[in-house]
Write an enzyme that holds these catalytic residues in place. Structure first.
Site, PDB file in Angstrom:
ATOM      1  N   GLU A  46       0.837  -1.198   0.000  1.00  0.00           N
ATOM      2  CA  GLU A  46       0.000   0.000   0.000  1.00  0.00           C
ATOM      3  C   GLU A  46       0.874   1.251   0.000  1.00  0.00           C
ATOM      4  OE1 GLU A  46      -3.722   1.826   2.660  1.00  0.00           O
ATOM      5  OE2 GLU A  46      -2.575   0.117   3.409  1.00  0.00           O
ATOM      6  N   LYS A 137      -8.731   3.812  -3.351  1.00  0.00           N
ATOM      7  CA  LYS A 137      -9.343   3.346  -2.109  1.00  0.00           C
ATOM      8  C   LYS A 137     -10.649   4.095  -1.867  1.00  0.00           C
ATOM      9  CE  LYS A 137      -7.914   2.167   2.620  1.00  0.00           C
ATOM     10  NZ  LYS A 137      -6.811   2.237   3.604  1.00  0.00           N
ATOM     11  N   CYS A 171      -6.211  -2.701   1.838  1.00  0.00           N
ATOM     12  CA  CYS A 171      -6.254  -2.773   3.298  1.00  0.00           C
ATOM     13  C   CYS A 171      -7.686  -2.966   3.794  1.00  0.00           C
ATOM     14  CB  CYS A 171      -5.580  -1.533   3.883  1.00  0.00           C
ATOM     15  SG  CYS A 171      -4.973  -1.747   5.586  1.00  0.00           S
TER      16      CYS A 171
END
Length: 315
Positions: A46, A137, A171
């Site tokens: 990430e 994201k 995540c």
């Protein structure tokens, strides 16, 4: 039928924080190493380009911000990339030279409006060097919301490869059941999960998703120490009471029945490898297919808005 066997690599490392050139050097080095070991796909953690500023508050408290924090955030913005742009061109050259699929977590800078908003994104590069897509994201987690904007449904990207369909969630997006279902419905065979979560419970998450999606799950986390943080940053003093190892890793590869194809590794910078048998994905769905025979569309339905969201419409 596509290719039934593929070797993949997951990188567990961290560049110098806010140092884009450091990230590119590590990417080039690890791509060559993985190529030498026969890997056809590489996954990086990430926000590998730009860095995950673990421990920084950027001077933000409820009701106030500091100029020092703003200065650090501006440096963070300067380490971001645009997609597409000269930096993705460079990633393309690296991927093309090695003939590999390259999947990297990046800090992305918006190009359309203010050109200042940052996003936590995944960038997908093909072995021919072409940009295949990106994912932003959807919801930054906790204090991350001070750093990154929210993505929309237009970047729920899935790419076709000779060995299967690949998509990613970043995540804690993987804790969003509807986001996972959207990816399953796109027919993914490999789910990539760049992360910053090094807790033991993250491993349970990977196993659950692999069993639920009957897919391979590749998780890449940073191994980060204080040595990767420039002392010149205003926020460096906030790390005074933190341990030397800021993120211990835990990168892993899990098969479609929830078993490790490569067990998690902690407390070291490394690359983990696994030989994936893509035929096992189909075999695993004999008794469970979340987007197929183990579904009740007459009871449950999911609507996904994949339209790009615009804040201003000019006629």
């Amino acid at each position: 039928m596509g290719e039934q066997k593929v070797k993949v690599a997951v990188v567990q490392a961290a560049p110098i924080l806010f140092d884009k050139e450091s990230a590119f050097r590590k990417i080039a080095g690890y791509v060559q190493e993985a190529k030498g070991n026969g890997a056809k796909l590489l996954l990086f953690p990430e926000v590998f380009i730009g860095g995950y500023p673990r421990g920084f508050s950027f001077g933000a408290r409820v009701g106030s911000r500091t100029m020092e924090g703003r200065e650090d955030w501006a440096k963070y913005g300067n380490s971001a990339i645009t997609i597409p742009g000269t930096d993705t061109d460079l990633l393309g050259e690296i991927a093309r030279e090695a003939g590999v699929y390259l999947i990297i977590g990046v800090v992305e800078r918006d190009q359309e409006y203010s050109q200042s908003t940052l996003y936590n994104s995944i960038v997908y590069i093909g072995p021919d060097g072409k940009l295949l897509g990106k994912h932003r994201k959807l919801i930054p987690t906790g204090s991350e919301r001070l750093l990154w904007g929210q993505g929309d449904g237009s970047t729920l990207t899935v790419i076709d490869t000779p060995f299967g369909r690949i998509g990613g969630l970043i995540c804690w997006e993987n804790y969003m059941p509807l986001a996972r279902m959207a990816m399953y419905a796109k027919g993914i065979d490999i789910l990539v999960t760049p992360t910053a979560d090094a807790r033991d419970t993250w491993q349970a998450t990977l196993m659950h998703i692999a069993c639920e999606g009957r897919c391979y799950v590749l998780s890449s986390n940073q191994f980060a120490t204080k040595d990767s943080y420039p002392e010149s940053l205003n926020g460096y003093a906030e790390l005074a009471n933190d341990p030397t190892i800021l993120c211990r890793g835990g990168s892993a590869i899990v098969g479609p029945l929830g078993e490790y194809a490569a067990e998690p590794v902690y407390d070291t910078e490394t690359v983990i490898y696994a030989d994936l048998d893509m035929a096992s994905v189909t075999a695993s769905r004999f008794d469970f297919d979340a987007a197929g025979h183990y579904n009740r569309p007459d009871v449950f339905q999911l609507q996904v808005n994949e339209a790009k969201q615009s804040i201003v419409s000019f006629s």
